[in-house]
Design an enzyme around this catalytic site. Structure first.
Site, PDB file in Angstrom:
ATOM      1  CB  CYS A 162      -0.878   0.008   1.158  1.00 31.08           C
ATOM      2  SG  CYS A 162      -1.700  -1.459   1.620  1.00 31.08           S
ATOM      3  CG  HIS A 294      -2.522   4.242   4.762  1.00 27.69           C
ATOM      4  ND1 HIS A 294      -2.071   3.926   3.671  1.00 27.69           N
ATOM      5  CD2 HIS A 294      -2.740   2.888   5.337  1.00 27.69           C
ATOM      6  CE1 HIS A 294      -2.141   2.716   3.164  1.00 27.69           C
ATOM      7  NE2 HIS A 294      -2.525   1.954   4.179  1.00 27.69           N
ATOM      8  CD  GLU A 305      -3.296   7.564   8.683  1.00 29.99           C
ATOM      9  OE1 GLU A 305      -2.623   8.382   7.950  1.00 29.99           O
ATOM     10  OE2 GLU A 305      -4.066   7.032   8.384  1.00 29.99           O
ATOM     11  CE  LYS A 326      -5.925   3.806   1.567  1.00 30.32           C
ATOM     12  NZ  LYS A 326      -5.167   4.942   1.745  1.00 30.32           N
ATOM     13  CG  HIS A 331      -6.472   0.359   0.435  1.00 30.86           C
ATOM     14  ND1 HIS A 331      -5.382   0.842  -0.505  1.00 30.86           N
ATOM     15  CD2 HIS A 331      -5.807   0.080   1.352  1.00 30.86           C
ATOM     16  CE1 HIS A 331      -4.223   0.740   0.229  1.00 30.86           C
ATOM     17  NE2 HIS A 331      -4.749   0.068   1.480  1.00 30.86           N
ATOM     18  CG  PHE A 390      -0.615  -5.341   4.735  1.00 31.09           C
ATOM     19  CD1 PHE A 390      -1.061  -5.011   5.827  1.00 31.09           C
ATOM     20  CD2 PHE A 390      -1.510  -6.451   4.099  1.00 31.09           C
ATOM     21  CE1 PHE A 390      -2.240  -5.104   6.313  1.00 31.09           C
ATOM     22  CE2 PHE A 390      -2.772  -6.587   4.218  1.00 31.09           C
ATOM     23  CZ  PHE A 390      -3.247  -6.021   5.528  1.00 31.09           C
TER      24      PHE A 390
END
Length: 402
Positions: A162, A294, A305, A326, A331, A390
């Site tokens: 990502c 994010h 976050e 998003k 995403h 990830f």
């Protein structure tokens, strides 16, 4: 060190087939998430996504091109064409020899992979098209952009889940800033919305079945999207000398690794990336007015976050605007940071901050101004774009209004 500006932007995503349509959708808080349209969708537990609609590839590319272009490559080329058209650049001579392209991508040609697995395993055929490998390889989009625009300098693809787009754009930024290249085309692209792609993500049990609601106490997971965002990163003096329209200045970046867990994010890793981007940019915490988060809509990511932002900004965190687009475009995995950078440019250039839509109920652990549900007019001098992937891979870009 050279100063780096963005002189062209292009996109295709669930909100629009170009930048103007995407900006309008962000201003209106439009949701691009809806029922998936694909083969065997009834076999999926998750049947929603942010697909690019009304996309007729055969009206844009000829048969020979379609034999070589997976959907993720098609998206990248469409976005690159818009970005280069806006920039007004043409590449020949020394400019061609030194300029290149760096794209972020995670899944490669997932559509091609899915189709050909069916051909071999389901249909029982023993032969596939000879262009399957060049069509599905992760670097296909970057390579085709380099060929179409005569970019003979450094060209490659970055794959870091990502954070792929932000890592790619950071590399492009560094190349221009260091003087290695006068111009770099950069961004990201992704198209995982096929049966195999969605089925694989279902296994993680992080997907929502109804909507993406980042930072809301009622959130229940992320929603996948698809598309591309591509930008022209150019040395500022070079851009000014030719009278280019400058969209924003890229002023800093930082990349960190959590070195902790393959899927669970680290508050410390995220905060180090945010702080590092501010330090590299040479700006104070109080200079930042907007963060494109994010913000995936999972509890682990959202809370981590928000905690990281609070750690870095202290009391100023309460005066920041931080939204997750998003919630609108889904995403895009390897392409997500590139589409999200558009929201930063809109905030800096147009004074409009995109909202976090679908926000229903405050979460005490996400007690920041997440610009809920409606866009906001505001003067923003500096914006950050966060990407936390990830593998514990974090990349944060800093941009300034010009």
């Amino acid at each position: 060190m050279k100063r780096v500006v963005i002189t062209g932007a292009g996109t295709i995503n669930a909100l629009g087939h170009n930048v103007a349509e995407t900006f309008e959708a962000m201003r209106e808080g439009h949701c691009g998430i809806g029922p998936l349209e694909m083969r065997d969708v009834e076999r999926l537990a998750v049947q929603i996504g942010a697909q690019v609609s009304d996309f007729a590839s055969d009206k844009i590319f000829n048969r020979q091109q379609l034999a070589l272009y997976d959907r993720f490559t098609q998206f990248a080329l469409i976005a690159a064409r818009e970005a280069l058209a806006q920039s007004g650049l043409e590449f020949s001579g020394v400019l061609s020899a030194k300029s290149g392209v760096v794209l972020g991508n995670s899944g490669g040609g997932m559509q091609t992979l899915d189709e050909n697995y069916r051909t071999v395993y389901e249909d029982g055929k023993n032969r596939v098209h000879p262009f399957v490998v060049p069509k599905l390889m992760n670097n296909a989009a970057a390579s085709h952009i380099s060929m179409e625009f005569n970019l003979k300098g450094p060209s490659f693809t970055v794959a870091s889940a990502c954070a792929s787009s932000n890592h790619a754009m950071a590399q492009a930024f560094q190349m221009v800033r260091s003087g290695m290249a006068p111009v770099m085309i950069s961004g990201g692209t992704e198209s995982m919305l096929c049966f195999g792609g969605v089925k694989a993500w279902e296994g993680l049990r992080v997907m929502s079945k109804d909507a993406c609601r980042p930072f809301s106490a009622t959130r229940n997971g992320m929603v996948q999207g698809e598309g591309a965002g591509v930008f022209v990163f150019e040395e500022m003096d070079h851009a000014k000398a030719r009278g280019a329209d400058i969209l924003a200045e890229v002023i800093g970046f930082a990349m960190t690794s959590d070195a902790a867990d393959i899927v669970m994010p680290s508050r410390h890793g995220a905060s180090r990336a945010i702080a590092g981007a501010l330090e590299d940019a040479g700006v104070n915490r109080e200079d930042v007015g907007y963060i494109n988060a994010h913000g995936t809509g999972t509890a682990a990511n959202d809370k981590t976050e928000c905690s990281a932002v609070a750690d870095v900004f202290g009391p100023h965190a309460d005066r920041l605007m931080m939204s997750s687009t998003k919630s609108m475009h889904g995403h895009l995995i390897g392409g997500t940071g590139a589409v999200e950078l558009l929201a930063c440019i809109m905030a800096l250039r147009d004074g409009v901050v995109a909202p976090t839509i679908g926000y229903e109920e405050p979460d005490p652990e996400c007690a920041l101004d997440v610009v809920p549900n409606e866009a906001r007019e505001a003067s923003v001098e500096v914006a950050l774009s966060n990407a936390f992937a990830f593998g514990g891979l974090n990349a944060v870009l800093a941009l300034r209004r010009v």
